[in-house]
Design an enzyme around this catalytic site. Sequence first.
Site, PDB file in Angstrom:
ATOM      1  N   SER A   1      20.003  63.052  55.893  1.00  0.00           N
ATOM      2  CA  SER A   1      21.284  63.463  56.475  1.00  0.00           C
ATOM      3  C   SER A   1      21.712  62.604  57.662  1.00  0.00           C
ATOM      4  CB  SER A   1      21.207  64.931  56.898  1.00  0.00           C
ATOM      5  OG  SER A   1      20.125  65.137  57.800  1.00  0.00           O
TER       6      SER A   1
ATOM      7  N   ASP B   1      23.824  72.062  65.840  1.00  0.00           N
ATOM      8  CA  ASP B   1      22.465  72.333  65.372  1.00  0.00           C
ATOM      9  C   ASP B   1      21.408  71.635  66.218  1.00  0.00           C
ATOM     10  OD1 ASP B   1      22.645  69.689  64.570  1.00  0.00           O
ATOM     11  OD2 ASP B   1      22.785  70.141  62.438  1.00  0.00           O
TER      12      ASP B   1
ATOM     13  N   HIS C   1      21.660  66.802  64.293  1.00  0.00           N
ATOM     14  CA  HIS C   1      22.482  65.734  63.706  1.00  0.00           C
ATOM     15  C   HIS C   1      23.449  65.140  64.732  1.00  0.00           C
ATOM     16  CE1 HIS C   1      21.196  68.177  60.201  1.00  0.00           C
ATOM     17  NE2 HIS C   1      21.031  66.978  59.664  1.00  0.00           N
TER      18      HIS C   1
END
Length: 248
Positions: A73, A222, A225
């Site tokens: 990601s 979060d 990221h």
Amino acid sequence: MSKAENNQLRLNVLTSISQKLIKFCYFLTVLLVVACGDRTTEKKTAEVNTEDVSEQTETETSGTKTILCFGDSITAGYGLNDTDDAYPGVLQRKIDTLGLDYTVVNSGVSGETTAGGKARIDWVLNQDIDIFILELGANDGLRGVNLVETTMNLQAIIDRVKSESPKTKIILAGMQLPPNMGEEYTSDFKQVFMNLAEKNEIEFIPFILEDVGGIAELNQKDGIHPTEEGHELVANTVWKTLKPLVTP
């Protein structure tokens, strides 16, 4: 009307019908021939056009070198409004600014583990790759995957790249874990990447999230990221290792 006249009338009607039927059959035959001819022409035209496109594509891409970012990601640009703002896209803009003939391919998959990367590496290697940036392992660490397994998977990916494309230059991006994963595990996890880079004699980025990891304003809600600004810094970190490989 006499019987003879009646017979003659029937004969004239049948003759007229036969002539019309013959003309209709002839017309139908001509129509089918023309239709088949059109389809054949269309098919030939399609084949020619396909060949032209193929040749054009080869011509357009034959002189361009490829940098492939193979990761999770972080590479994919999870959470960004535009994936072009992920670090591979930022790298492309840096390269374009310098007028270098390289295309950066974003091959990141959110949630990817080293096992997942190992499973899809053969498909990725169907294209010519000049520089291969390997950014995987974070999801293994966050899930507490056995480090022997992570090491073997990363080694398998490196081996496949070297085997299928010996001239490809490999850059391994190191990753580090937050301290809550346990001191011993986080220390050993960090060492996995260092050992692989040394063993395989490949280019190494010690920590791809340098100056970004753990900094709240550079990460999304979060806390994992990077934001757009964070990806700019990630690209700068990668660029330090990549630049000497792409510039004369």
